[in-house]
Design a protein around this motif. Structure first.
Motif, PDB file in Angstrom:
ATOM      1  N   LYS A 145       0.721  -1.403  -0.427  1.00 59.34           N
ATOM      2  CA  LYS A 145       0.395  -0.033  -0.204  1.00 59.34           C
ATOM      3  C   LYS A 145       0.783   1.758   0.086  1.00 59.34           C
ATOM      4  N   LEU A 146       0.454   2.395  -0.764  1.00 59.78           N
ATOM      5  CA  LEU A 146       1.107   3.487  -1.075  1.00 59.78           C
ATOM      6  C   LEU A 146       0.451   5.142  -0.548  1.00 59.78           C
ATOM      7  N   SER A 147       0.697   5.494  -0.258  1.00 60.12           N
ATOM      8  CA  SER A 147      -0.372   6.506   0.401  1.00 60.12           C
ATOM      9  C   SER A 147       0.297   7.520  -0.325  1.00 60.12           C
ATOM     10  N   GLY A 148      -0.039   8.800  -0.810  1.00 55.84           N
ATOM     11  CA  GLY A 148       1.172  10.507  -0.415  1.00 55.84           C
ATOM     12  C   GLY A 148       1.684  10.445  -1.697  1.00 55.84           C
ATOM     13  N   VAL A 149       1.286   9.598  -3.281  1.00 59.34           N
ATOM     14  CA  VAL A 149       1.814   9.811  -4.144  1.00 59.34           C
ATOM     15  C   VAL A 149       1.870  10.864  -5.441  1.00 59.34           C
ATOM     16  N   GLN A 150       3.165  10.477  -5.899  1.00 58.21           N
ATOM     17  CA  GLN A 150       3.566  12.210  -6.447  1.00 58.21           C
ATOM     18  C   GLN A 150       4.149  11.534  -7.514  1.00 58.21           C
ATOM     19  N   PHE A 151       4.590  12.736  -9.085  1.00 55.67           N
ATOM     20  CA  PHE A 151       4.468  12.067 -10.407  1.00 55.67           C
ATOM     21  C   PHE A 151       4.397  13.037 -10.277  1.00 55.67           C
ATOM     22  N   SER A 152       6.706  13.375 -11.071  1.00 51.17           N
ATOM     23  CA  SER A 152       7.185  14.496 -11.300  1.00 51.17           C
ATOM     24  C   SER A 152       7.913  14.298 -12.984  1.00 51.17           C
ATOM     25  N   ARG A 153       8.215  14.921 -13.465  1.00 57.21           N
ATOM     26  CA  ARG A 153       8.734  14.817 -14.716  1.00 57.21           C
ATOM     27  C   ARG A 153       9.395  15.726 -14.699  1.00 57.21           C
ATOM     28  N   LEU A 158       3.919  17.024 -10.599  1.00 54.99           N
ATOM     29  CA  LEU A 158       2.371  16.995 -11.391  1.00 54.99           C
ATOM     30  C   LEU A 158       1.917  16.527 -10.903  1.00 54.99           C
ATOM     31  N   GLN A 159       0.134  16.846 -11.187  1.00 51.48           N
ATOM     32  CA  GLN A 159      -0.948  17.008 -10.209  1.00 51.48           C
ATOM     33  C   GLN A 159      -2.022  16.333 -11.379  1.00 51.48           C
ATOM     34  N   ASP A 160      -1.727  16.208 -12.173  1.00 53.97           N
ATOM     35  CA  ASP A 160      -2.645  15.269 -12.872  1.00 53.97           C
ATOM     36  C   ASP A 160      -2.756  13.693 -12.444  1.00 53.97           C
ATOM     37  N   ARG A 161      -3.626  13.487 -10.875  1.00 50.22           N
ATOM     38  CA  ARG A 161      -3.018  12.129 -10.734  1.00 50.22           C
ATOM     39  C   ARG A 161      -4.851  11.747  -9.997  1.00 50.22           C
ATOM     40  N   ARG A 162      -4.929  10.499  -9.888  1.00 51.67           N
ATOM     41  CA  ARG A 162      -5.932   9.748  -9.596  1.00 51.67           C
ATOM     42  C   ARG A 162      -5.437   8.545  -8.674  1.00 51.67           C
ATOM     43  N   GLY A 163      -4.655   8.944  -7.332  1.00 48.83           N
ATOM     44  CA  GLY A 163      -4.192   8.019  -6.343  1.00 48.83           C
ATOM     45  C   GLY A 163      -3.049   7.694  -7.213  1.00 48.83           C
ATOM     46  N   ASP A 164      -2.908   6.059  -7.716  1.00 45.52           N
ATOM     47  CA  ASP A 164      -1.323   6.115  -7.606  1.00 45.52           C
ATOM     48  C   ASP A 164      -1.208   5.389  -8.878  1.00 45.52           C
ATOM     49  N   GLU A 165      -1.977   6.737  -9.751  1.00 49.89           N
ATOM     50  CA  GLU A 165      -1.887   6.661 -11.668  1.00 49.89           C
ATOM     51  C   GLU A 165      -1.937   8.517 -11.472  1.00 49.89           C
ATOM     52  N   LEU A 166      -1.062   8.002 -12.940  1.00 51.23           N
ATOM     53  CA  LEU A 166      -1.281   9.553 -13.005  1.00 51.23           C
ATOM     54  C   LEU A 166      -1.803   9.416 -14.945  1.00 51.23           C
ATOM     55  N   LEU A 167      -2.822  10.807 -15.010  1.00 52.25           N
ATOM     56  CA  LEU A 167      -3.388  10.632 -16.238  1.00 52.25           C
ATOM     57  C   LEU A 167      -2.877  11.468 -17.003  1.00 52.25           C
ATOM     58  N   LEU A 168      -3.021  10.962 -18.322  1.00 52.63           N
ATOM     59  CA  LEU A 168      -2.380  12.286 -19.346  1.00 52.63           C
ATOM     60  C   LEU A 168      -2.848  11.170 -20.626  1.00 52.63           C
ATOM     61  N   SER A 169      -4.375  11.331 -20.989  1.00 50.47           N
ATOM     62  CA  SER A 169      -5.010  11.012 -22.469  1.00 50.47           C
ATOM     63  C   SER A 169      -5.654  12.670 -22.637  1.00 50.47           C
ATOM     64  N   PRO A 170      -5.942  12.438 -23.776  1.00 50.63           N
ATOM     65  CA  PRO A 170      -5.168  11.424 -24.739  1.00 50.63           C
ATOM     66  C   PRO A 170      -3.719  11.640 -25.091  1.00 50.63           C
ATOM     67  N   ALA A 171      -2.879  10.867 -25.080  1.00 48.26           N
ATOM     68  CA  ALA A 171      -1.247  10.945 -25.427  1.00 48.26           C
ATOM     69  C   ALA A 171      -0.767  11.493 -26.226  1.00 48.26           C
ATOM     70  N   LYS A 172      -0.253  12.564 -26.167  1.00 51.68           N
ATOM     71  CA  LYS A 172       0.302  13.596 -27.389  1.00 51.68           C
ATOM     72  C   LYS A 172       2.557  13.971 -26.903  1.00 51.68           C
ATOM     73  N   GLN A 173       2.868  14.193 -27.928  1.00 46.09           N
ATOM     74  CA  GLN A 173       4.012  13.464 -28.244  1.00 46.09           C
ATOM     75  C   GLN A 173       4.749  14.442 -27.526  1.00 46.09           C
ATOM     76  N   GLU A 174       4.125  16.216 -26.542  1.00 43.41           N
ATOM     77  CA  GLU A 174       4.922  16.540 -25.581  1.00 43.41           C
ATOM     78  C   GLU A 174       5.200  15.965 -24.132  1.00 43.41           C
ATOM     79  N   HIS A 175       4.190  14.837 -24.270  1.00 41.84           N
ATOM     80  CA  HIS A 175       3.851  13.740 -23.061  1.00 41.84           C
ATOM     81  C   HIS A 175       5.672  13.272 -22.948  1.00 41.84           C
ATOM     82  N   SER A 176       6.189  12.685 -23.864  1.00 39.31           N
ATOM     83  CA  SER A 176       7.152  11.871 -24.370  1.00 39.31           C
ATOM     84  C   SER A 176       8.492  12.680 -22.995  1.00 39.31           C
TER      85      SER A 176
END
Length: 621
Positions: A145-153, A158-176
């Motif tokens: 179990k994880l809590s307080g998950v954060q994503f960084s590039r 990055l703030q677009d997250r839902r729990g332990d997943e980062l949502l980037l839909s729809p994918a764009k080339q700038e997401h690379s």
């Protein structure tokens, strides 16, 4: 900082692959000549995976089992009768898998990393294309179990997250880019952990479109324009349906449409501008626009202006209708027309047609039209309009004076000049002379230097003019009777000839009467002589002429039996008496003719003799 666990993490639950990525459908829609690549999928579809985790590889369609050759890290790995293979990832290394079904090309590669860390950032193992549903997962060993998950590039949080997943839909080339995650892992001793960076690559779904123009970019008004919006599909999605839109000066002028072409049948000046096209998916999740192309539409100069007339040839009978039409062989519009007459400054009218409902002789002149499109102007050649008056009231003139009456008496030997004139009629006018209904000659005059009896007759002239080759107008003059008379010596000679003939006739008549009376006085002389009955009838003997030189000789010129209506003529021969000639009582040198009566005798049917049948030659007093 990543912390390695003391023992390998256990395998995690398998996530079902995306059904839209089945190899069979993809390979079928590649649309390539020859063999087609096979699509390779992995379950679970993530990388990196934990060491010791089980995975399943599928080559091609999940529902079809075919023999397959497998490749691992660039080398042939194994061959199987099925298109599926399962394995456990035990080596802490990076693996690359490829496969080939019979009859297909080698599949694209799938790269799977093996990690023995406490926390990993997982990205899709398959290739990510623009527009795909994309999410990144932050996973702890044994799904702790994880809590307080954060994503960084990089260093960006990055703030677009839902729990332990980062949502980037729809994918764009700038997401690379390189992503990592961190969070509080609740194990025996809760602690904050951070994953190693994971590389995410988003591939083009289709290339940026290019707008091309068939032909030059500077085009004449009225010509056709064809724009082509071209793009390249990713080989992993050859079945992709794209829509095309076209823009002029930023405003949409066509689409969305499946066809990559846009046509303008006839360009106008308003079509000049900056054009671009856009390609997008059906959902509009991926949109790409081309660079702009400048299209310049120019007016075509007016040229080849001409005038047509109805009736053709611009020859019209006075009182008829005349229609002139103006047209330009070249030049883009709108075109404006004006009509002009030679020698006049103001135009006669405007529009492509000019009409004179009732023409008059004064309408004959040179006409032309002018055409303009606002940028250039051109004139037509001059058209000569001829209004023709039909010929009428033809008359015969004698010495410049109209012949009065229907008869003209002239003396033989005189000269005569006749001329024909018309009261109305547009030149050229042709003249034809008739005598007694037969053509005598042509021309406006008929001239004779010396008249003779053969020139007597009824004269008439015919005047002719025409409109074109079909319409001919004729005017006939009144008839003129020309009588030729004889005077002077010619008439004396004619009278002498007439008297001589009359004397001969009278002599013949007198001889016939004398013979008749002689036969009545001497019947015995006329009795028939005895002859042999068998002998042929004798031909009647001619009458016996007197031997007295002073007595005239008579001979009957009619042989046989006279019939009803026959007239008996006799010739009388006068023998001149001997002796000197006495002076002529008329003063003529010729001897005087004796007084003799000439008569025409009636036939045997008792026809009555008319007084006009007797002629008499009487000496001069």
């Amino acid at each position: 900082m990543a912390i390695s666990p003391s023992s390998p993490p256990p395998p995690i639950n398998v996530i079902a692959p995306n059904p839209g990525l089945r190899a069979g459908g993809t390979a079928q829609l590649l649309g390539l000549a020859g063999s087609q690549p096979t699509l390779l999928t992995i379950d679970p579809p993530w990388t990196p995976l934990f060491k010791g985790q089980k995975v399943e590889l599928t080559c091609g369609d999940h529902n079809v089992s075919v023999s397959t050759t497998w490749y691992k890290n660039g080398k042939q790995w194994k061959s199987t009768a099925s298109n599926r293979v399962q394995l456990t990832l035990s080596d802490e290394v990076k693996h690359q898998f490829r496969c080939r079904n019979r009859g297909f090309e080698l599949s694209p590669a799938i790269n799977v990393n093996i990690s023995n860390a406490w926390l990993v950032l997982q990205v899709p193992a398959r290739a990510v294309l623009e527009g795909d549903a994309l999410s990144l997962r932050c996973r702890a060993w044994k799904d702790t179990k994880l809590s307080g998950v954060q994503f960084s590039r990089g260093k960006v949080l990055l703030q677009d997250r839902r729990g332990d997943e980062l949502l980037l839909s729809p994918a764009k080339q700038e997401h690379s880019g390189r992503y990592h995650c961190s969070g509080k892992m609740h194990s025996v001793i809760p602690r904050w952990v951070e994953s190693s960076p994971s590389e995410l690559v988003v591939q083009e779904l289709f290339s940026v479109p290019e707008l091309s123009v068939e032909g030059p970019q500077e085009r004449p008004e009225g010509s056709a324009l064809t724009l082509l919006c071209a793009t390249r599909h990713n080989a992993l999605r050859p079945h992709l349906t794209l829509q095309h839109l076209f823009y002029q000066d930023g405003l949409q002028v066509a689409g969305p449409q499946l066809s990559p072409q846009h046509q303008v049948p006839a360009l106008l000046l308003s079509h000049s501008g900056s054009y671009s096209c856009q390609v997008q998916t059906e959902s509009g999740s991926v949109q790409k626009r081309s660079a702009q192309r400048i299209i310049t539409v120019r007016r075509v100069p007016v040229a080849g202006v001409s005038v047509q007339a109805e009736p053709p040839g611009a020859q019209v009978v006075e009182g008829d209708r005349l229609v002139l039409s103006c047209a330009a062989a070249e030049g883009t519009g709108p075109l404006s027309f004006s009509w002009h007459r030679q020698g006049r400054t103001r135009p006669l009218g405007t529009g492509p047609r000019y009409e004179i409902a009732v023409t008059q002789l004064g309408d004959s002149d040179h006409y032309h039209c002018t055409a303009t499109n606002g940028i250039s102007t051109a004139e037509s050649p001059q058209l000569h309009v001829t209004v023709v008056a039909p010929v009428s009231n033809a008359t015969i003139m004698v010495a410049g004076t109209e012949a009065v009456g229907a008869e003209l008496v002239r003396t033989a030997g005189e000269g005569l000049a006749l001329s024909c004139a018309v009261q109305a009629g547009t030149a050229p006018v042709a003249f034809t002379w008739l005598r007694d209904g037969r053509e005598l000659g042509t021309g406006p005059t008929w001239h004779l230097e010396a008249l003779g009896p053969e020139h007597a007759g009824t004269y008439q002239c015919v005047a002719t003019n025409r409109v074109g080759p079909q319409r001919v107008f004729r005017a006939h003059s009144p008839t003129l009777l020309i009588v030729v008379t004889l005077w002077g010596r010619q008439r004396v000679q004619a009278l002498a000839v007439g008297l001589s003939v009359s004397l001969l006739v009278l002599l013949a008549a007198t001889a016939a009467l004398g013979w008749h009376f002689w036969r009545r006085r001497h019947p015995a002389a006329t009795k028939s002589q005895h002859r042999d009955p068998t002998a042929p009838p004798a031909r009647p003997a001619p009458p016996v002429l007197s031997t007295d030189p002073s007595e005239p000789e008579h001979s009957n010129v009619l042989l046989g039996t006279p019939s009803a209506g026959d007239v008996l003529y006799s010739t009388v021969t006068i023998t001149e008496q001997r002796g000197g000639a006495s002076p002529s009582p008329c003063g003529l040198a010729a001897p005087q003719e004796p007084p003799i009566t000439y008569a025409a005798l009636p036939g045997p049917q008792g026809l009555q003799r008319l007084p006009s049948d007797s002629y008499e030659n009487t000496p001069c007093a």
